[in-house]
Design a protein around this motif. Structure first.
Motif, mmCIF file in Angstrom:
data_model
loop_
_atom_site.group_PDB
_atom_site.id
_atom_site.type_symbol
_atom_site.label_atom_id
_atom_site.label_comp_id
_atom_site.label_asym_id
_atom_site.label_seq_id
_atom_site.Cartn_x
_atom_site.Cartn_y
_atom_site.Cartn_z
ATOM 1 N N GLY A 41 0.804 -1.214 0.000
ATOM 2 C CA GLY A 41 0.000 0.000 0.000
ATOM 3 C C GLY A 41 0.833 1.257 0.000
ATOM 4 N N ASP A 42 0.523 2.170 0.915
ATOM 5 C CA ASP A 42 1.256 3.430 1.036
ATOM 6 C C ASP A 42 2.505 3.293 1.892
ATOM 7 N N GLU A 43 2.825 2.093 2.313
ATOM 8 C CA GLU A 43 4.012 1.794 3.117
ATOM 9 C C GLU A 43 3.972 2.485 4.480
ATOM 10 N N ARG A 174 2.052 -4.672 -3.254
ATOM 11 C CA ARG A 174 3.295 -3.913 -3.156
ATOM 12 C C ARG A 174 3.471 -3.099 -4.430
ATOM 13 N N LEU A 175 3.159 -1.821 -4.311
ATOM 14 C CA LEU A 175 3.013 -0.985 -5.505
ATOM 15 C C LEU A 175 4.320 -0.785 -6.255
ATOM 16 N N ARG A 176 5.427 -0.796 -5.549
ATOM 17 C CA ARG A 176 6.700 -0.640 -6.262
ATOM 18 C C ARG A 176 6.884 -1.782 -7.267
ATOM 19 N N ASP A 177 6.552 -3.013 -6.838
ATOM 20 C CA ASP A 177 6.713 -4.171 -7.723
ATOM 21 C C ASP A 177 5.701 -4.144 -8.869
ATOM 22 N N VAL A 178 4.487 -3.673 -8.572
ATOM 23 C CA VAL A 178 3.455 -3.579 -9.614
ATOM 24 C C VAL A 178 3.889 -2.577 -10.676
ATOM 25 N N ARG A 179 4.381 -1.438 -10.226
ATOM 26 C CA ARG A 179 4.767 -0.385 -11.182
ATOM 27 C C ARG A 179 5.933 -0.819 -12.059
ATOM 28 N N SER A 180 6.867 -1.596 -11.486
ATOM 29 C CA SER A 180 8.022 -2.023 -12.279
ATOM 30 C C SER A 180 7.759 -3.307 -13.059
ATOM 31 N N GLY A 181 6.588 -3.950 -12.816
ATOM 32 C CA GLY A 181 6.331 -5.244 -13.431
ATOM 33 C C GLY A 181 7.376 -6.258 -13.013
ATOM 34 N N GLY A 268 6.228 -4.817 7.190
ATOM 35 C CA GLY A 268 5.445 -3.815 6.480
ATOM 36 C C GLY A 268 5.031 -4.214 5.084
ATOM 37 N N ARG A 269 5.126 -5.500 4.758
ATOM 38 C CA ARG A 269 4.875 -5.942 3.388
ATOM 39 C C ARG A 269 3.505 -6.588 3.198
ATOM 40 N N GLN A 270 2.677 -6.625 4.262
ATOM 41 C CA GLN A 270 1.380 -7.263 4.141
ATOM 42 C C GLN A 270 0.215 -6.296 4.379
ATOM 43 N N PHE A 271 -0.234 -6.155 5.625
ATOM 44 C CA PHE A 271 -1.415 -5.351 5.943
ATOM 45 C C PHE A 271 -0.972 -3.943 6.334
ATOM 46 N N ASP A 272 -1.288 -2.962 5.493
ATOM 47 C CA ASP A 272 -0.724 -1.615 5.677
ATOM 48 C C ASP A 272 -1.376 -0.856 6.825
ATOM 49 N N SER A 273 -2.386 -1.423 7.454
ATOM 50 C CA SER A 273 -2.994 -0.799 8.633
ATOM 51 C C SER A 273 -2.582 -1.490 9.929
ATOM 52 N N ALA A 274 -1.646 -2.411 9.848
ATOM 53 C CA ALA A 274 -1.225 -3.157 11.037
ATOM 54 C C ALA A 274 -0.461 -2.256 11.998
ATOM 55 N N PRO A 275 -0.476 -2.601 13.285
ATOM 56 C CA PRO A 275 0.343 -1.858 14.236
ATOM 57 C C PRO A 275 1.813 -2.201 14.072
ATOM 58 N N ALA A 276 2.659 -1.345 14.602
ATOM 59 C CA ALA A 276 4.082 -1.677 14.673
ATOM 60 C C ALA A 276 4.259 -2.893 15.573
#
Length: 381
Positions: A41-43, A174-181, A268-276
């Protein structure tokens, strides 16, 4: 997609993990760097992990009379030189030709367990042959017979624990990977899976991630507590569940036979609303019996971070991305640099904090700052 790693310069030992990260970023191809560094997501969770660790404060004790504190510990019955295990990470050949083999050798040399991923670019058998105390990380595959095969291979190869990842019913976007294919280069594959089941990760398409497609095809999205109980009956190895954040899940995991838990938001690579992870660590520790070992994963970047985890009740921590940075910089030697920095920093933190050993660390008083400076010099509220 570029897959060429830039030539390495003459090796000079780094002083911090930030130095290692900077060096690695300078010569790893951008698409591979994004695959390593990115979150979902938005990381937000990537930032939250670091901010939360920075807010944790430890009150040092003085006049304790300890000259040389010990960083030695015991993780799942194995003596360690550092209360740390190398986290399971896929496709380490992306940053070094020896990949998992080099990282496992470094772990052996520094007396820390190495967790081999289901999606390693070398086989379980090749990794355990490096001589490290090895735990096997299991992704639950749609093909249950393949799960049985992996567990049996791990046991036969001498793995000393099973680490079941429980927080990936599907891969986070993971948007970085989507954008780079992003896709794997032809020389890298999931070596523990048959080629026919691993090829999708190398099929790049614009506007999508081949890794995400492969995960959707290979992993069982409906993993349940019944499966955990089945696995517990199937294997006598210590069972670790990785990806626990909720105390109710922690209690249920112990009831299902887990010997240890990894408090983790998957870096930080799964649920972007998770707690630290560090923010829920103490609650999880309090919810389960002392016999259940608790490890912290996600965002640990220094020996002081390790001390914070210990003070909050963790038995140890998992180190992920920094190991990949070290591999990218200098292969096995680079990973040893990372572990050496952590050992030095933890030893310093124990000594200055007034602790003789890791048991003493758990007696430190923990407080949290209300506000924490961020990377831009402002404050988080």
């Amino acid at each position: 997609m570029s897959t060429e790693i830039a030539p390495r310069t003459v090796h000079q030992p780094p002083l911090s993990l930030r130095d290692v990260e900077t060096s690695a970023a300078a010569h790893v191809p951008p698409d591979i760097w994004d695959f390593i560094s990115g979150g979902s997501g938005d990381e937000a969770v990537l930032r939250r992990n670091r901010d939360a660790l920075d807010r944790v404060c430890l009150t040092p004790r003085v006049l304790r009379g300890h000259a040389e504190p010990s960083t030695a510990g015991l993780l799942l019955g194995s003596p360690t030189g550092l209360p740390t295990a190398v986290a399971p990470m896929a496709y380490q050949q992306l940053v070094d030709a020896q990949g998992e083999l080099a990282a496992a050798r470094a772990a052996r040399a520094d007396d820390v367990p190495y967790i081999a991923s289901t999606l390693s670019s070398f086989t379980i058998e090749e990794i355990t042959a490096q001589g490290a105390v090895t735990w096997f990380q299991l992704y639950w595959l749609r093909n249950r017979s393949r799960v049985v095969e992996l567990v049996e291979r791990a046991e036969a190869a001498g793995c000393q624990a099973l680490v079941l990842t429980v927080d990936v019913p599907r891969m986070g976007r993971r948007l970085r990977d989507v954008r780079s294919g992003f896709s794997l280069p032809s020389a890298v594959r999931a070596a523990n899976l048959p080629p026919t089941e691993a090829h999708t990760a190398r099929m790049g398409l614009d506007g999508s991630s081949a890794i995400m497609r492969h995960t959707a095809e290979a992993l069982e999205p409906a993993l349940s507590w019944t499966d955990v109980e089945w696995l517990r009956e199937r294997s006598r190895l210590p069972l670790v569940l990785k990806g626990i954040l909720d105390t109710a899940d922690a209690v249920r995991a112990v009831g299902a036979g887990a010997d240890a838990l990894v408090v983790s938001n998957h870096g930080g690579r799964q649920f972007d609303s998770a707690p630290a992870s560090i923010d829920v660590l103490a609650d999880v520790v309090a919810a389960v019996p002392d016999s259940c070992e608790i490890f912290l994963d996600s965002g640990v970047r220094s020996g002081t971070d390790i001390l914070k985890a210990l003070a909050l009740g963790a038995r140890g921590v998992l180190i992920g991305r920094p190991v990949l940075w070290g591999l990218a910089c200098a292969g096995e030697r680079g990973v040893r640099d990372v572990l050496s920095i952590l050992r030095q920093e933890l030893g310093d933190a124990l000594a200055i904090g007034g602790c003789a050993d890791l048991v003493d660390a758990r007696r430190l008083r923990v407080t949290r700052e209300t506000h924490c400076p961020n990377d831009h010099g402002g404050e988080l509220h």
